[in-house]
Design an enzyme around this catalytic site. Structure first.
Site, PDB file in Angstrom:
ATOM      1  N   ALA A  63       0.780  -1.111   0.026  1.00 28.03           N
ATOM      2  CA  ALA A  63      -0.009   0.031  -0.017  1.00 28.03           C
ATOM      3  C   ALA A  63       0.840   1.323   0.191  1.00 28.03           C
ATOM      4  O   ALA A  63       2.157   1.361   0.283  1.00 28.03           O
ATOM      5  CB  ALA A  63      -0.890  -0.009   1.380  1.00 28.03           C
ATOM      6  N   GLY A 109       0.163  -5.502   0.118  1.00 26.37           N
ATOM      7  CA  GLY A 109      -1.160  -5.511  -0.828  1.00 26.37           C
ATOM      8  C   GLY A 109      -0.553  -6.356  -1.911  1.00 26.37           C
ATOM      9  O   GLY A 109      -1.355  -6.818  -2.654  1.00 26.37           O
ATOM     10  N   GLU A 116      -1.039  -9.869  -1.243  1.00 27.02           N
ATOM     11  CA  GLU A 116      -2.402  -9.879  -1.334  1.00 27.02           C
ATOM     12  C   GLU A 116      -3.047 -10.008  -2.516  1.00 27.02           C
ATOM     13  O   GLU A 116      -3.803 -10.880  -2.661  1.00 27.02           O
ATOM     14  CB  GLU A 116      -3.285  -8.990  -0.311  1.00 27.02           C
ATOM     15  CG  GLU A 116      -2.863  -9.128   1.143  1.00 27.02           C
ATOM     16  CD  GLU A 116      -3.204  -8.061   2.020  1.00 27.02           C
ATOM     17  OE1 GLU A 116      -4.181  -8.272   2.995  1.00 27.02           O
ATOM     18  OE2 GLU A 116      -2.836  -6.755   1.654  1.00 27.02           O
ATOM     19  N   GLU A 155       2.660  -6.073   7.515  1.00 22.26           N
ATOM     20  CA  GLU A 155       2.072  -5.037   8.205  1.00 22.26           C
ATOM     21  C   GLU A 155       2.095  -5.176   9.653  1.00 22.26           C
ATOM     22  O   GLU A 155       1.992  -4.136  10.196  1.00 22.26           O
ATOM     23  CB  GLU A 155       0.492  -5.363   7.721  1.00 22.26           C
ATOM     24  CG  GLU A 155      -0.154  -5.140   6.311  1.00 22.26           C
ATOM     25  CD  GLU A 155       0.222  -6.394   5.477  1.00 22.26           C
ATOM     26  OE1 GLU A 155      -0.305  -6.286   4.420  1.00 22.26           O
ATOM     27  OE2 GLU A 155       0.834  -7.393   5.858  1.00 22.26           O
TER      28      GLU A 155
END
Length: 255
Positions: free
Chosen positions: A61, A106, A109, A129
């Site tokens: 992110a 991300g 993911e 994270e």
């Protein structure tokens, strides 16, 4: 645009393009969702490759953007964040992630949303994270655990450590490791081969597997049974069986 959709040979390539690290800011997330839904609808797209370019898949992110968000802002944004990734996971066609360089947070993911993952020898994947005082928020705690099992998922998520391509393959996080310059060609070739297959049967297989994993065995078997019987109404089934009887297995040409 930070994400594009290019179509060739029945394969739609969802290309991330936000140099230098393909950080997944809000605009990129929203564009990803828009184009994933387009790829799902388009009849000329029969398989999909998700690709970040030769150097990096996606390094996560946009932390500078997230740093400015408080609890209220993230409560309002969290569903849209997940929905952008879920749009990729729900493309009812074969999807392969072509992973080069970093696929972190991300980015990891996003790779988890594919049906198959081809990684370059230079790839590094992880869910860091926890090092920010957070947990994965775009599906990582759910899709990673389903893919590699809860113990390995907890190892990666609790520590935030990165794994190199070979370890990722060993634990089942990626399916194939190839030289970095072969990642996209091999991913496109895999997708192009499946793009020639029976579209409805592939859709049925994907939905049966994915949905079946979320339910009990009896419900999953009922869904499989309904799809199996339903495919007997398709031209692809007639074409496939006719070819098998006349020419043997693997010779059918599907439209």
């Amino acid at each position: 645009m930070t994400v594009s959709l290019e179509v060739a040979e029945g394969v739609g390539t969802l290309r991330l393009d936000r140099p230098p690290m393909n950080a997944l800011d809000i605009a990129t997330q929203d564009r990803l969702k828009e184009l994933a839904e387009e790829a799902a609808r388009r009849e000329d797209v029969r398989a999909v490759v998700v690709y970040g370019g030769e150097k990096v898949f996606a390094a996560g992110a946009d932390i500078k953007e997230m740093q400015e968000m408080d609890h209220t802002a993230m409560v309002l944004r969290a569903r849209a964040l997940q929905d952008s990734f879920t749009a990729v996971a729900r493309i009812p066609k074969p999807v392969v992630a072509a992973v080069t360089g970093y696929a972190l947070g991300g980015g990891c993911e996003l790779a988890l949303c594919a049906d198959f993952r081809i990684a370059g020898e230079n790839a590094k994947l992880g869910q860091p994270e926890i090092l920010l005082g957070l947990i994965p928020g775009a599906g990582g705690t759910q899709r990673l655990a389903r893919l590699v099992g809860p113990s390995k998922a907890k190892d990666l998520i609790f520590t935030g450590r990165m794994v190199k391509a070979e370890e990722a393959r060993e634990i089942g996080l990626v399916d194939r490791v190839v030289p970095a310059d072969e990642v996209y060609p091999q991913a496109h070739a895999w997708a192009a081969k499946l793009a020639q297959g029976p579209a409805l049967a592939l859709r049925a297989a994907k939905e049966s597997i994915d949905t079946g994993l979320e339910t009990d065995i009896d419900t999953g078997l009922a869904m499989e049974r309904n799809w199996f019987a339903g495919l007997f109404a398709t031209e692809d089934r007639e074409r496939g069986m006719r070819s098998f009887v006349a020419e043997g297995p693997g010779k059918a040409k599907f439209l």
